[in-house]
Design a protein around this motif. Structure first.
Motif, PDB file in Angstrom:
ATOM      1  N   GLY A   1       0.922  -1.220  -0.362  1.00 31.07           N
ATOM      2  CA  GLY A   1       0.033   0.167  -0.245  1.00 31.07           C
ATOM      3  C   GLY A   1       0.361   1.534   0.045  1.00 31.07           C
ATOM      4  N   GLN A   2       1.981   1.087  -0.629  1.00 29.75           N
ATOM      5  CA  GLN A   2       2.660   1.974  -0.371  1.00 29.75           C
ATOM      6  C   GLN A   2       2.130   3.507  -1.370  1.00 29.75           C
ATOM      7  OE1 GLN A   2       6.832   1.864  -1.246  1.00 29.75           O
ATOM      8  NE2 GLN A   2       7.310   3.696  -1.808  1.00 29.75           N
ATOM      9  N   ALA A   3       2.517   4.683  -1.126  1.00 31.60           N
ATOM     10  CA  ALA A   3       1.689   5.775  -0.945  1.00 31.60           C
ATOM     11  C   ALA A   3       2.447   6.281  -2.298  1.00 31.60           C
ATOM     12  CB  ALA A   3       1.582   6.742  -0.473  1.00 31.60           C
ATOM     13  N   LEU A   4       2.404   7.532  -3.019  1.00 28.54           N
ATOM     14  CA  LEU A   4       2.686   7.732  -4.449  1.00 28.54           C
ATOM     15  C   LEU A   4       3.845   8.986  -3.376  1.00 28.54           C
ATOM     16  CD1 LEU A   4       0.220   8.022  -6.977  1.00 28.54           C
ATOM     17  CD2 LEU A   4       2.333   6.761  -7.460  1.00 28.54           C
ATOM     18  N   THR A   5       4.750  10.013  -3.624  1.00 27.39           N
ATOM     19  CA  THR A   5       5.095  10.869  -3.483  1.00 27.39           C
ATOM     20  C   THR A   5       4.644  11.880  -4.108  1.00 27.39           C
ATOM     21  OG1 THR A   5       6.560  10.704  -5.368  1.00 27.39           O
ATOM     22  CG2 THR A   5       7.874   9.374  -3.701  1.00 27.39           C
TER      23      THR A   5
ATOM     24  N   ALA B   1       2.472  13.811 -11.518  1.00 19.12           N
ATOM     25  CA  ALA B   1       2.607  12.676 -12.764  1.00 19.12           C
ATOM     26  C   ALA B   1       1.624  12.412 -12.896  1.00 19.12           C
ATOM     27  CB  ALA B   1       4.072  12.170 -13.057  1.00 19.12           C
ATOM     28  N   CYS B   2       1.422  11.186 -12.236  1.00 24.46           N
ATOM     29  CA  CYS B   2      -0.049  10.285 -12.666  1.00 24.46           C
ATOM     30  C   CYS B   2      -1.476  10.587 -12.224  1.00 24.46           C
ATOM     31  CB  CYS B   2      -0.396   9.363 -11.099  1.00 24.46           C
ATOM     32  SG  CYS B   2       1.410   8.043 -11.148  1.00 24.46           S
ATOM     33  N   SER B   3      -1.715  12.103 -12.235  1.00 27.23           N
ATOM     34  CA  SER B   3      -2.223  13.344 -12.594  1.00 27.23           C
ATOM     35  C   SER B   3      -2.605  13.423 -14.172  1.00 27.23           C
ATOM     36  CB  SER B   3      -2.334  14.538 -11.406  1.00 27.23           C
ATOM     37  OG  SER B   3      -3.093  15.384 -11.755  1.00 27.23           O
ATOM     38  N   PRO B   4      -3.661  13.377 -14.056  1.00 29.01           N
ATOM     39  CA  PRO B   4      -4.363  14.178 -15.828  1.00 29.01           C
ATOM     40  C   PRO B   4      -4.804  15.843 -15.919  1.00 29.01           C
ATOM     41  CG  PRO B   4      -5.822  12.822 -15.502  1.00 29.01           C
ATOM     42  CD  PRO B   4      -4.906  12.901 -14.229  1.00 29.01           C
ATOM     43  N   LYS B   5      -5.261  16.532 -14.403  1.00 30.54           N
ATOM     44  CA  LYS B   5      -5.779  17.496 -14.933  1.00 30.54           C
ATOM     45  C   LYS B   5      -5.443  18.182 -12.808  1.00 30.54           C
ATOM     46  CE  LYS B   5      -9.926  16.289 -17.504  1.00 30.54           C
ATOM     47  NZ  LYS B   5     -11.499  15.986 -17.222  1.00 30.54           N
TER      48      LYS B   5
ATOM     49  N   ALA C   1      10.145  18.801 -12.452  1.00 25.40           N
ATOM     50  CA  ALA C   1      11.015  17.156 -12.202  1.00 25.40           C
ATOM     51  C   ALA C   1       9.246  15.930 -12.634  1.00 25.40           C
ATOM     52  CB  ALA C   1      11.162  16.968  -9.732  1.00 25.40           C
ATOM     53  N   ALA C   2       7.898  16.449 -12.354  1.00 33.94           N
ATOM     54  CA  ALA C   2       6.971  15.564 -12.279  1.00 33.94           C
ATOM     55  C   ALA C   2       6.557  15.476 -14.363  1.00 33.94           C
ATOM     56  CB  ALA C   2       5.550  15.736 -12.053  1.00 33.94           C
ATOM     57  N   ALA C   3       6.832  16.556 -14.843  1.00 33.82           N
ATOM     58  CA  ALA C   3       7.445  16.187 -16.058  1.00 33.82           C
ATOM     59  C   ALA C   3       8.549  15.530 -16.725  1.00 33.82           C
ATOM     60  CB  ALA C   3       7.749  17.459 -16.937  1.00 33.82           C
ATOM     61  N   LYS C   4       9.403  15.179 -16.032  1.00 30.35           N
ATOM     62  CA  LYS C   4      10.077  13.861 -16.406  1.00 30.35           C
ATOM     63  C   LYS C   4       9.733  12.242 -15.701  1.00 30.35           C
ATOM     64  CE  LYS C   4      13.695  17.309 -16.966  1.00 30.35           C
ATOM     65  NZ  LYS C   4      15.104  18.403 -16.028  1.00 30.35           N
ATOM     66  N   THR C   5       8.842  12.504 -14.991  1.00 27.99           N
ATOM     67  CA  THR C   5       8.951  11.549 -14.271  1.00 27.99           C
ATOM     68  C   THR C   5       7.327  10.564 -14.671  1.00 27.99           C
ATOM     69  OG1 THR C   5       9.761  12.462 -12.104  1.00 27.99           O
ATOM     70  CG2 THR C   5       8.143  10.096 -11.624  1.00 27.99           C
ATOM     71  N   GLU C   6       7.964   9.281 -14.976  1.00 22.50           N
ATOM     72  CA  GLU C   6       6.606   8.826 -15.529  1.00 22.50           C
ATOM     73  C   GLU C   6       5.569   7.623 -14.055  1.00 22.50           C
ATOM     74  OE1 GLU C   6       5.706   3.763 -17.824  1.00 22.50           O
ATOM     75  OE2 GLU C   6       8.240   4.927 -17.684  1.00 22.50           O
ATOM     76  N   CYS C   7       4.641   7.641 -14.259  1.00 23.03           N
ATOM     77  CA  CYS C   7       3.553   7.310 -13.554  1.00 23.03           C
ATOM     78  C   CYS C   7       4.275   5.381 -12.816  1.00 23.03           C
ATOM     79  CB  CYS C   7       2.234   7.568 -14.014  1.00 23.03           C
ATOM     80  SG  CYS C   7       1.123   7.064 -12.649  1.00 23.03           S
ATOM     81  N   PRO C   8       4.566   5.447 -11.614  1.00 25.22           N
ATOM     82  CA  PRO C   8       4.497   4.320 -11.368  1.00 25.22           C
ATOM     83  C   PRO C   8       4.114   3.131 -12.217  1.00 25.22           C
ATOM     84  CG  PRO C   8       4.926   5.560  -9.784  1.00 25.22           C
ATOM     85  CD  PRO C   8       4.107   6.325 -10.676  1.00 25.22           C
TER      86      PRO C   8
END
Length: 204
Positions: free
Chosen positions: A76-80, A86-90, A189-196
């Motif tokens: 159940g590890q949370a996202l940083t 990075a995982c949010s489209p809006k 940084a998020a723009a260069k990060t892939e959603c895990p």
């Protein structure tokens, strides 16, 4: 890939040890019978061992990566903060235009937000967005009200409620201004990060 854990390192060492043992056995001078044919072609042995090693290590790496992703999911590890962006489209700020109770979730509400400032994407095409979030009562906060200003982070999964942040005095310590400042800082940084993968592929 995340750094290998102790058990994963042990697996890697075991695989390399097995390859080394195979090399010593294949090159032994005491080989008899059919093995002598191989000894006349040492290049074949080396090539086969290298190929086996490469395939073995690739399979091990994929196995460890997949196991690591499942481990994060199972725990159940949370996202940083950066991964969440990075995982949010809006992500946007705006005023609540309408609120409705969720027909299937007693502690959730459906919100229509009139966007006044797009954060992600930088220039959104929608004037209004709709999302589901947990009710103020469920959060221990005042109920949402029409006209209230919110910052919302909409996640990329329909089963994940959107995160909302309110102005000072609305019943939350995570104020809108503080969160907006953090998001603006983490956007590059998020723009260069892939959603895990553990988030994208998790079991519903």
């Amino acid at each position: 890939m995340n750094p290998l854990t102790g058990p994963e390192e042990d697996q890697l060492r075991l695989a390399l040890g097995m390859i080394g043992e195979a090399a010593e056995e294949g090159g032994s001078d005491s080989a008899q019978g059919p093995r002598r044919v191989w000894l006349k072609r040492p290049g074949t042995i080396a090539g086969a061992l290298v190929a086996a090693a490469a395939v073995g290590l690739i399979l091990l790496a994929y196995g460890l990566a997949d196991g690591s992703a499942r481990s994060r999911q199972d725990q159940g590890q949370a996202l940083t903060d950066v991964e969440r962006i990075a995982c949010s489209p809006k992500i946007a700020e705006g005023a609540i235009a309408a609120i409705k109770e969720h027909p299937e979730q007693a502690d959730a509400v459906k919100v229509t937000l009139t966007v006044t400032d797009w954060i992600k994407p930088k220039q959104g095409s929608q004037r209004q967005i709709q999302f589901t979030t947990m009710s103020g009562k469920w959060k221990g906060e005042p109920a949402y009200s029409t006209g209230e200003h919110l910052l919302v982070v909409v996640m990329d999964r329909p089963d994940e409620p959107a995160e909302t942040f309110r102005v000072d005095g609305a019943g939350t310590s995570r104020t809108l201004a503080a969160i907006r400042s953090r998001i603006d800082k983490d956007l590059p940084a998020a723009a260069k990060t892939e959603c895990p993968a553990f988030w994208r592929n998790r079991v519903q």
